[in-house]
Write an enzyme that holds these catalytic residues in place. Structure first.
Site, short mmCIF file in Angstrom:
data_model
loop_
_atom_site.label_atom_id
_atom_site.label_comp_id
_atom_site.label_asym_id
_atom_site.label_seq_id
_atom_site.Cartn_x
_atom_site.Cartn_y
_atom_site.Cartn_z
N GLU A 295 12.17 -9.49 2.55
CA GLU A 295 11.42 -8.30 3.00
C GLU A 295 12.29 -7.08 2.77
O GLU A 295 13.45 -7.06 3.20
CB GLU A 295 11.10 -8.45 4.50
CG GLU A 295 10.50 -7.21 5.12
CD GLU A 295 10.32 -7.35 6.64
OE1 GLU A 295 10.46 -8.47 7.19
OE2 GLU A 295 10.07 -6.32 7.28
N ARG B 223 5.09 10.70 -2.77
CA ARG B 223 4.74 10.49 -1.36
C ARG B 223 5.94 10.79 -0.47
O ARG B 223 6.99 10.14 -0.61
CB ARG B 223 4.35 9.01 -1.21
CG ARG B 223 4.19 8.55 0.20
CD ARG B 223 4.22 7.03 0.29
NE ARG B 223 3.93 6.62 1.64
CZ ARG B 223 4.16 5.41 2.12
NH1 ARG B 223 4.69 4.48 1.34
NH2 ARG B 223 3.89 5.13 3.36
N ASN C 19 7.98 -5.53 -0.55
CA ASN C 19 7.83 -4.38 0.34
C ASN C 19 6.34 -4.31 0.67
O ASN C 19 5.54 -3.83 -0.14
CB ASN C 19 8.31 -3.08 -0.32
CG ASN C 19 8.27 -1.91 0.66
OD1 ASN C 19 7.67 -2.00 1.72
ND2 ASN C 19 8.92 -0.82 0.30
N ALA D 244 2.85 -0.71 5.03
CA ALA D 244 2.34 -0.72 6.41
C ALA D 244 1.81 -2.10 6.83
O ALA D 244 1.76 -2.40 8.03
CB ALA D 244 1.24 0.32 6.55
N ARG E 223 12.53 5.13 12.83
CA ARG E 223 11.26 5.85 12.72
C ARG E 223 10.33 5.54 13.90
O ARG E 223 10.79 5.09 14.94
CB ARG E 223 10.64 5.51 11.36
CG ARG E 223 11.56 5.90 10.19
CD ARG E 223 10.94 5.62 8.85
NE ARG E 223 9.73 6.39 8.64
CZ ARG E 223 8.82 6.13 7.70
NH1 ARG E 223 9.02 5.13 6.86
NH2 ARG E 223 7.73 6.87 7.59
N PRO F 186 0.79 -1.23 0.00
CA PRO F 186 0.00 0.00 0.00
C PRO F 186 0.82 1.28 0.00
O PRO F 186 1.86 1.37 0.67
CB PRO F 186 -0.83 -0.10 1.29
CG PRO F 186 -0.12 -1.10 2.13
CD PRO F 186 0.52 -2.06 1.17
N ASN F 187 0.34 2.22 -0.77
CA ASN F 187 0.88 3.58 -0.88
C ASN F 187 2.20 3.66 -1.66
O ASN F 187 2.70 4.75 -1.93
CB ASN F 187 1.06 4.24 0.51
CG ASN F 187 -0.24 4.31 1.27
OD1 ASN F 187 -1.22 4.83 0.74
ND2 ASN F 187 -0.30 3.73 2.45
N HIS G 258 12.50 -2.63 2.82
CA HIS G 258 11.95 -1.31 3.12
C HIS G 258 12.91 -0.26 2.59
O HIS G 258 14.14 -0.42 2.71
CB HIS G 258 11.75 -1.12 4.63
CG HIS G 258 10.85 -2.16 5.20
ND1 HIS G 258 9.49 -2.13 5.01
CD2 HIS G 258 11.13 -3.28 5.90
CE1 HIS G 258 8.97 -3.20 5.58
NE2 HIS G 258 9.94 -3.91 6.13
N TYR H 130 11.04 8.86 1.20
CA TYR H 130 11.05 7.80 0.19
C TYR H 130 11.70 8.18 -1.14
O TYR H 130 11.78 7.35 -2.03
CB TYR H 130 9.61 7.33 -0.06
CG TYR H 130 8.94 6.78 1.18
CD1 TYR H 130 9.42 5.61 1.77
CD2 TYR H 130 7.86 7.42 1.79
CE1 TYR H 130 8.83 5.09 2.92
CE2 TYR H 130 7.27 6.91 2.94
CZ TYR H 130 7.76 5.75 3.50
OH TYR H 130 7.18 5.24 4.63
C1 DQA Z 1 8.07 1.12 4.13
C2 DQA Z 1 8.08 1.37 5.64
C3 DQA Z 1 6.70 1.14 6.22
O1 DQA Z 1 6.72 1.37 7.63
C4 DQA Z 1 5.70 2.08 5.59
O2 DQA Z 1 4.39 1.82 6.09
C5 DQA Z 1 5.72 2.05 4.11
C6 DQA Z 1 7.01 1.96 3.43
C7 DQA Z 1 9.44 1.46 3.49
O3 DQA Z 1 9.64 1.03 2.36
O4 DQA Z 1 10.26 2.16 4.09
O5 DQA Z 1 4.70 2.17 3.45
O6 DQA Z 1 7.81 -0.24 3.90
#
Ligand code: DQA
Length: 140
Positions: free
Chosen positions: A96, A18, A72, A75, A105, A10-11, A98, A23
């Protein structure tokens, strides 16, 4: 040819727009072009969804044929037992990733519900986290 599936949660469709201070300013589609040029002998497939169930469906779909998966989960990383179970249910190794260093954070980002089901975890290298994950998979 090795087949690696990249899955963004998501996102992450908004990468580039964003919170660029966290990011970065680059869209994932643009970064993907660079990745594909770098690995001409690897089939790099890409999927993004904002929906937990759709991410699970994709893991099921590719999880018995891909050589590896770079995930990735955004959240959902911090909330989803269902994603943990899906990763355990498939055969392909999952890394995994990020973009940000989640440990620097908010505290709610320090806990991952999927790490224990994954082969490895990479975070904090910006978009380069994806490349490092691919290196880990193709080195196998
Ligand atoms: C993320 C870190 C997560 O905590 C966050 O919710 C994201 C992006 C990252 O790539 O740093 O959406 O996965």
């Amino acid at each position: 040819m090795q087949k690696i599936q990249i899955i963004n949660g998501p996102n992450l469709n908004l990468l580039g727009r964003r919170e660029p201070g966290i990011y970065g300013a680059r869209s994932f589609e643009d970064y993907l072009k660079t990745l594909r040029q770098r690995y001409p002998n690897v089939q790099l497939d890409y999927y993004q969804s904002n929906h937990e169930g759709a991410l699970i469906d994709k893991l099921h779909e590719v999880g018995f044929e891909a050589n590896g998966i770079v995930l990735n989960a955004g959240a959902y990383t911090h909330t989803s037992v269902a994603l943990h179970d899906a990763i355990r249910a498939i055969e392909a190794p999952v890394i995994e990733v990020h973009i940000s260093n989640v440990h620097q954070r908010e505290e709610f980002r320090h806990k991952s519900l999927i790490s224990a089901a994954c082969k490895g975890v990479i975070c904090g290298f910006g978009l380069d986290s994806y490349r490092l994950a691919i290196e880990g998979l193709i080195g196998d």
